[in-house]
Enzyme design. Sequence first.
Site, PDB file in Angstrom:
ATOM      1  N   SER A 268      16.291   6.685   6.894  1.00 32.84           N
ATOM      2  CA  SER A 268      16.070   7.081   8.364  1.00 32.84           C
ATOM      3  C   SER A 268      14.819   8.097   8.968  1.00 32.84           C
ATOM      4  CB  SER A 268      18.526   8.088   8.493  1.00 32.84           C
ATOM      5  OG  SER A 268      17.501   9.461   7.473  1.00 32.84           O
ATOM      6  N   GLY A 269      14.401   7.787   7.723  1.00 30.89           N
ATOM      7  CA  GLY A 269      12.636   8.039   8.433  1.00 30.89           C
ATOM      8  C   GLY A 269      12.618   6.847   9.579  1.00 30.89           C
ATOM      9  N   ALA A 409       5.218   3.539  13.799  1.00 34.89           N
ATOM     10  CA  ALA A 409       7.305   3.758  14.347  1.00 34.89           C
ATOM     11  C   ALA A 409       7.134   4.005  16.544  1.00 34.89           C
ATOM     12  CB  ALA A 409       7.703   4.382  13.686  1.00 34.89           C
ATOM     13  N   LYS A 460      -2.395  -1.546   1.969  1.00 33.86           N
ATOM     14  CA  LYS A 460      -3.471  -1.573   3.186  1.00 33.86           C
ATOM     15  C   LYS A 460      -2.822   0.025   2.986  1.00 33.86           C
ATOM     16  CE  LYS A 460       0.558  -0.582   5.344  1.00 33.86           C
ATOM     17  NZ  LYS A 460       0.764   0.498   6.595  1.00 33.86           N
ATOM     18  N   ARG A 524      -0.314   7.335   9.085  1.00 32.72           N
ATOM     19  CA  ARG A 524      -0.294   8.476   8.516  1.00 32.72           C
ATOM     20  C   ARG A 524      -0.958   8.977   7.391  1.00 32.72           C
ATOM     21  NH1 ARG A 524       5.830   7.479   6.505  1.00 32.72           N
ATOM     22  NH2 ARG A 524       6.198   6.933   7.780  1.00 32.72           N
ATOM     23  N   GLN A 566       3.025   8.002   0.979  1.00 36.30           N
ATOM     24  CA  GLN A 566       3.765   6.615  -0.428  1.00 36.30           C
ATOM     25  C   GLN A 566       1.914   6.405  -0.679  1.00 36.30           C
ATOM     26  OE1 GLN A 566       6.664   3.738   0.657  1.00 36.30           O
ATOM     27  NE2 GLN A 566       6.891   4.833   2.462  1.00 36.30           N
TER      28      GLN A 566
END
Length: 674
Positions: A268-269, A409, A460, A524, A566
């Site tokens: 749900s990100g 996104a 990446k 990000r 991440q």
Amino acid sequence: MPTEVEQKTGTTSNNGNVTPLEARTVPSERALTIWRSADAVCFDVDCTITVNDGLDLLAEFMGVKEEVEALTNKAMDGTMSLTRSLEERLNLINCSPDDIRRFIKAYPPQSRLAPGIKELINALQKRGVAVYLISGGFRELLLPIAAHLGIPKDRVFANRMHWQWDDETGMPTKLVGFDTSEPTARNQGKPEAIARIRENNPYNTVVMIGDGITDLEAVQTSGGADLFIGSGVVVEREAVVAEAEWYVYDYKALVSALSRYKVAVLGSGAWACAAVRMIAQNTSQDDPEDEFDDDVRMWVHQGGELVDTINSTHENPAYFPGIPLGPNVIATGNLAEAVADADLLVFCAPHQYIRGICKQLMGKVKPGAAAISLTKGMRVTPEGPELISQIVRRTLGVDCSVLMGGNIAEDVGREQLSEAVIGYYNLEHAQRFKKLFRRPYFRVTLLPDPVGAELCGTLKNIVALGVGMVDGMGMGPNSKAAVIRQGLLEMRDFCQALYPSVRDDTFLECCGVGDLVATCIGGRHRRVAEAWTRSAIESAVAGEGNGAGRSWAELEKELLQGQKLQGVLTSNEVQQILRTRGWESKYPLFTTINRIVNGHLPPHLVVDYLEGAKADIAVDVEEDIVPLPRQPASAMARLFGQLVGGIMQQGGAAAGAAASAAAGAAAGAASNSV
């Protein structure tokens, strides 16, 4: 022949009253199950696919309509044998080949189709169901209809006209009968044709659809169809209504009853929300074959209030504020409930959680389901690296494709042009997922290199950390371009070293250079790495504390508002592979970035990565490198000596005074620490 049902069929009882027949318009559970699992569907043509009988229409064209129509009705209600009816009708029509050509031109296929039949056949074909035509009519009249519907000639079972040939011209001139050896030339011919179809194809389930008594025969003989569906779309026949297990007056009923793929999105990100929004648009608005269930379930791991908010407002204010997800998105905090009966699973959660999610799903995933991973990352085990798609396949026993590309996104949510590839093992599943994701603003191509696509999406993020460090030091586009170029080379070399089958051209796809550029410009990882680098420099110059600046975890929480960074974890996982295999010097940029994020080197060495990879640093090889290690005070003093040295090189005299203060602060921090 009538072109629409004018009255309900009735039967006469012993007392002379008319008792209406009750057509079985609601399918039994058995009928519905067979229909949804059909491998092949066989259609009658006249008054089933078309709004009229082809031979009757030809008779009208030739001026003998009424006589031929009477014979047709006798064949359909069973009062005359099919063979005799065909013979007598052909004798009355007495056409030539030129008459046939003129007839087809006068009545093109599209003008003769029954309402909804093209949509039904298209829906079946899109699901991979084989469609056949089995008719007591003639190939000469049916092949144009088959071609219009996309049905191959070898799937048409019909009679053939016999012609008298002119000895001088070698051309057919006169109709002299038909080939009685074809199974469709006689009663019980349709089950015989279906038996031949079964003999030549590995079909488990075959359905027959038609309006007449000869179509009903398809289920009354061993080796025939498994289910007969009566059609009253064009004409209603009493005997068929009485015997059909399922009877329809509108082909939409059959389309609606076809199985539909149910979709579950696990995550749900922001990226999960962008993905579920595209999926919801496609399942509810742009699904011409009606392949997908309208509702899309989305698992929200926080549960509770966020689930209620998403279901009531159709937005995710925590991770995707201001962008509607769609009224057909149904959020749930229950993982098992999200995947219940789902045919298509979309994994879009942080990669460190995927293994745990899969373990919870063991035994709960529908047999035959397919998955796709939008998650970027890997898991490192003593046996070697394990990609997210490999975890899904191994744990759940399902095929797992990957969707990768240069996609921010928020830009996808605003419907700005974006693109992605689906890396696949199973082409059929990939094509289905392509329909699920493709939008006018989101281009999707298929790539038979799932490993290459997935590794590009994983690696990446490491490069983006390096570009963020370059930005944090205030360097220009030349430096960023150099880091990006080196990063792409190391991505390619690393992928092919682990998996030699990875293709060179994969790195030129949107999952390769496209994703790399997008992440290094607006992702990000670049943003947080820039903030981390500025914080480290400011702390060193100001002489605050030990000069380490703000932590990755602190900046992640502040800048990403609950989403996960991440790339740092991925860098540690990749570095573990490099260290284990003795590859650190072969991948100097990856190695230098990892040493910087773990506090072994100052940020300025990201642009001097060759030296950074050679630097002699003390690393405890037994230590789990996934947690970020804290450095002792003496190491921090050395670190900030290097750091301010880098600042002086970049900032000249102005930086010198600040550097001296930073060095003093670092020494002070070292002397005060134990």
